[in-house]
Design a protein around this motif. Structure first.
Motif, mmCIF file in Angstrom:
data_model
loop_
_atom_site.group_PDB
_atom_site.id
_atom_site.type_symbol
_atom_site.label_atom_id
_atom_site.label_comp_id
_atom_site.label_asym_id
_atom_site.label_seq_id
_atom_site.Cartn_x
_atom_site.Cartn_y
_atom_site.Cartn_z
ATOM 1 N N ARG A 23 -30.990 -40.255 100.156
ATOM 2 C CA ARG A 23 -31.913 -40.082 101.285
ATOM 3 C C ARG A 23 -31.435 -38.995 102.255
ATOM 4 O O ARG A 23 -32.249 -38.299 102.866
ATOM 5 N N HIS A 24 -30.126 -38.856 102.371
ATOM 6 C CA HIS A 24 -29.572 -37.891 103.317
ATOM 7 C C HIS A 24 -29.117 -36.598 102.648
ATOM 8 O O HIS A 24 -28.639 -35.685 103.333
ATOM 9 N N GLY A 25 -29.242 -36.520 101.317
ATOM 10 C CA GLY A 25 -28.850 -35.307 100.617
ATOM 11 C C GLY A 25 -27.377 -34.988 100.729
ATOM 12 O O GLY A 25 -26.984 -33.814 100.762
ATOM 13 N N VAL A 26 -26.542 -36.029 100.769
ATOM 14 C CA VAL A 26 -25.096 -35.823 100.935
ATOM 15 C C VAL A 26 -24.506 -35.068 99.754
ATOM 16 O O VAL A 26 -23.615 -34.227 99.922
ATOM 17 N N VAL A 27 -24.982 -35.368 98.547
ATOM 18 C CA VAL A 27 -24.583 -34.591 97.369
ATOM 19 C C VAL A 27 -25.852 -34.060 96.712
ATOM 20 O O VAL A 27 -26.894 -34.710 96.730
ATOM 21 N N ARG A 28 -25.746 -32.860 96.164
ATOM 22 C CA ARG A 28 -26.882 -32.246 95.463
ATOM 23 C C ARG A 28 -26.477 -32.057 94.008
ATOM 24 O O ARG A 28 -25.652 -31.195 93.683
ATOM 25 N N PRO A 29 -27.050 -32.863 93.111
ATOM 26 C CA PRO A 29 -26.645 -32.782 91.705
ATOM 27 C C PRO A 29 -26.893 -31.402 91.112
ATOM 28 O O PRO A 29 -27.880 -30.725 91.451
ATOM 29 N N LEU A 30 -26.001 -30.994 90.229
ATOM 30 C CA LEU A 30 -26.176 -29.755 89.490
ATOM 31 C C LEU A 30 -27.000 -30.054 88.240
ATOM 32 O O LEU A 30 -26.610 -30.880 87.414
ATOM 33 N N VAL A 31 -28.140 -29.425 88.113
ATOM 34 C CA VAL A 31 -29.015 -29.613 86.951
ATOM 35 C C VAL A 31 -28.876 -28.391 86.054
ATOM 36 O O VAL A 31 -29.143 -27.258 86.468
ATOM 37 N N ALA A 32 -28.453 -28.627 84.817
ATOM 38 C CA ALA A 32 -28.229 -27.528 83.883
ATOM 39 C C ALA A 32 -29.530 -26.996 83.307
ATOM 40 O O ALA A 32 -29.709 -25.789 83.146
ATOM 41 N N GLU A 33 -30.475 -27.921 82.974
ATOM 42 C CA GLU A 33 -31.721 -27.496 82.336
ATOM 43 C C GLU A 33 -32.735 -28.626 82.398
ATOM 44 O O GLU A 33 -32.354 -29.806 82.438
ATOM 45 N N THR A 34 -34.010 -28.264 82.411
ATOM 46 C CA THR A 34 -35.074 -29.257 82.330
ATOM 47 C C THR A 34 -35.834 -29.087 81.019
ATOM 48 O O THR A 34 -35.867 -27.992 80.438
ATOM 49 N N PHE A 35 -36.464 -30.187 80.564
ATOM 50 C CA PHE A 35 -37.156 -30.207 79.277
ATOM 51 C C PHE A 35 -38.497 -30.910 79.428
ATOM 52 O O PHE A 35 -38.623 -31.868 80.197
ATOM 53 N N ALA A 36 -39.497 -30.458 78.677
ATOM 54 C CA ALA A 36 -40.766 -31.157 78.608
ATOM 55 C C ALA A 36 -40.607 -32.416 77.750
ATOM 56 O O ALA A 36 -39.630 -32.572 77.004
ATOM 57 N N LEU A 37 -41.568 -33.316 77.861
ATOM 58 C CA LEU A 37 -41.537 -34.557 77.087
ATOM 59 C C LEU A 37 -41.470 -34.282 75.589
ATOM 60 O O LEU A 37 -40.805 -35.009 74.828
ATOM 61 N N ASP A 38 -42.132 -33.215 75.140
ATOM 62 C CA ASP A 38 -42.097 -32.863 73.720
ATOM 63 C C ASP A 38 -40.711 -32.419 73.259
ATOM 64 O O ASP A 38 -40.476 -32.302 72.057
ATOM 65 N N SER A 39 -39.820 -32.156 74.193
ATOM 66 C CA SER A 39 -38.509 -31.599 73.856
ATOM 67 C C SER A 39 -37.365 -32.575 74.104
ATOM 68 O O SER A 39 -36.216 -32.159 74.263
ATOM 69 N N VAL A 40 -37.659 -33.892 74.124
ATOM 70 C CA VAL A 40 -36.596 -34.890 74.317
ATOM 71 C C VAL A 40 -35.539 -34.770 73.226
ATOM 72 O O VAL A 40 -34.332 -34.899 73.482
ATOM 73 N N ALA A 41 -35.963 -34.522 71.991
ATOM 74 C CA ALA A 41 -34.994 -34.389 70.896
ATOM 75 C C ALA A 41 -34.053 -33.215 71.141
ATOM 76 O O ALA A 41 -32.837 -33.319 70.918
ATOM 77 N N GLU A 42 -34.594 -32.093 71.603
ATOM 78 C CA GLU A 42 -33.747 -30.942 71.898
ATOM 79 C C GLU A 42 -32.798 -31.250 73.060
ATOM 80 O O GLU A 42 -31.634 -30.840 73.053
ATOM 81 N N ALA A 43 -33.278 -31.984 74.068
ATOM 82 C CA ALA A 43 -32.405 -32.380 75.178
ATOM 83 C C ALA A 43 -31.239 -33.213 74.662
ATOM 84 O O ALA A 43 -30.086 -32.997 75.063
ATOM 85 N N GLN A 44 -31.520 -34.155 73.765
ATOM 86 C CA GLN A 44 -30.439 -34.979 73.225
ATOM 87 C C GLN A 44 -29.512 -34.171 72.313
ATOM 88 O O GLN A 44 -28.301 -34.435 72.263
ATOM 89 N N ARG A 45 -30.059 -33.187 71.628
ATOM 90 C CA ARG A 45 -29.207 -32.317 70.812
ATOM 91 C C ARG A 45 -28.207 -31.581 71.695
ATOM 92 O O ARG A 45 -27.009 -31.527 71.401
#
Length: 350
Positions: free
Chosen positions: A313-335
């Protein structure tokens, strides 16, 4: 806006390789008494998704038989335990004012009502999760984060990885001024530990491969130790000659037995993973003569998740996101998750 009768979801049809992941049109779930329906904005990926899909956990009473983290699974199953989104419908007994609220979901159901209860059921494992357009959860699991400065993708990186990390730091009694060693520091949980421990005011020494060291230092590590050079214990010892108050470990393997001496008297070694192997050899005399503690840690508790929500809620930490994937690409995300070549979190955006 009416809820559609069907939705798209990535399901696993059984234990196995990436071929068991299918994107299907399925019935949209309906909230029962005490439940809410959430339109998924983003859903984070975790190692548990890969291991659950592979059946790597097994279960009691079945040597070598594949299973989920807490036992046998029903299929098809929608994975995805890290979810943020918007409440779009409520079941009986739920205040209607929750509708339209932005929420972060606690993925766990617990074994009792206490603040330090343990997870007994996890979203995306024992029940359908967030790799879909909608998900149903108990209303008590939906925590309001309307005012958070974090994006939906950043919020979705938090629940399991950062909940696990905060739980490890809590069980390691880590506080400002402590010196902490973090293994596996470029992964989802490890990087979360680096950020959270640094935010607590601890000095962080992080173990990672050299090509990821800059990102890990940017997350808050004071020193990095290159795991690929094969002398992790020696590098860690040189970085903290007076020893460590805690080792926060998601790797395990041989380092536990060789590394207990890195702890100061009364120090704690907290382990929540076994990427380098689950069978370890250690000299128990080091434990009792040094008043050391070897502590197992799994996920979070209700009390710890409340702390995580407050940080969100306070934004104390901001996660580092390496990449986003569409729903069709869940398999690639897990790879990509299994390859461990990235730094930070992978997030699915339905």
């Amino acid at each position: 806006m009416p809820t559609p009768a069907t939705m798209r979801a990535a399901v696993i049809t059984g234990h196995g390789g990436l071929e068991v992941i299918e994107v299907r049109e399925v019935a949209t779930p309906h909230p029962g008494p005490g439940e809410v329906l959430v339109r998924v904005a983003a859903a984070g990926c975790n190692n548990t998704d890969v291991w659950t899909r592979e059946g790597a956990y097994g279960h009691d009473g079945a040597d070598g038989e594949p299973g989920g983290w807490l036992g046998p699974l029903d299929f098809p199953r929608i994975q995805g335990g890290d979810v943020t989104g918007t409440v779009v419908a409520c079941g009986d007994g739920v205040p209607p004012e929750l509708v339209a609220g932005r929420v972060l979901l606690d993925p766990a159901l617990y074994d009792d009502d206490g603040p330090d209860a343990r997870p007994a059921d996890v979203l995306g494992s024992e029940r359908d999760g967030g790799f879909a357009e909608f998900v149903v959860v108990p209303a008590a699991c939906a925590h309001a984060v309307d005012g958070s400065p974090l994006s939906d993708v950043e919020l979705a990186a938090l629940p399991i990885a950062y909940g696990t990390a905060l739980g490890m730091l809590d069980r390691g009694s880590v506080a400002a001024g402590h010196t902490v060693l973090v293994t596996g520091s470029s992964g989802g949980v490890g990087l979360a530990v680096v950020q959270l421990a640094s935010a607590l005011g601890a000095r962080v020494v992080a173990v990672c491969s050299g090509d990821k060291a800059a990102a890990v230092r940017e997350a808050g590590a004071s020193v990095t130790v290159d795991r690929r050079r094969g002398a992790v214990r020696e590098g860690a010892a040189a970085a903290a000659p007076r020893g460590y108050d805690a080792v926060i470990d998601v790797v395990a393997g041989p380092l536990i037995g060789r590394g207990l001496g890195l702890l100061r008297p009364g120090g704690r070694w907290v382990v929540a993973g076994a990427l380098d192997g689950w069978a370890v050899d250690l000299d128990v005399r080091e434990l009792y003569l040094g008043n050391l503690a070897l502590v197992g840690s799994t996920m979070h508790t209700p009390r710890i998740f409340e702390r995580l929500v407050d940080l969100a809620r306070h934004g104390v930490v901001r996660p580092l996101v390496a990449e986003t994937f569409a729903l069709d690409s869940v398999a690639e995300a897990q790879r990509q998750l299994a390859r461990r070549e990235h730094v930070g979190k992978l997030v699915v955006v339905p």
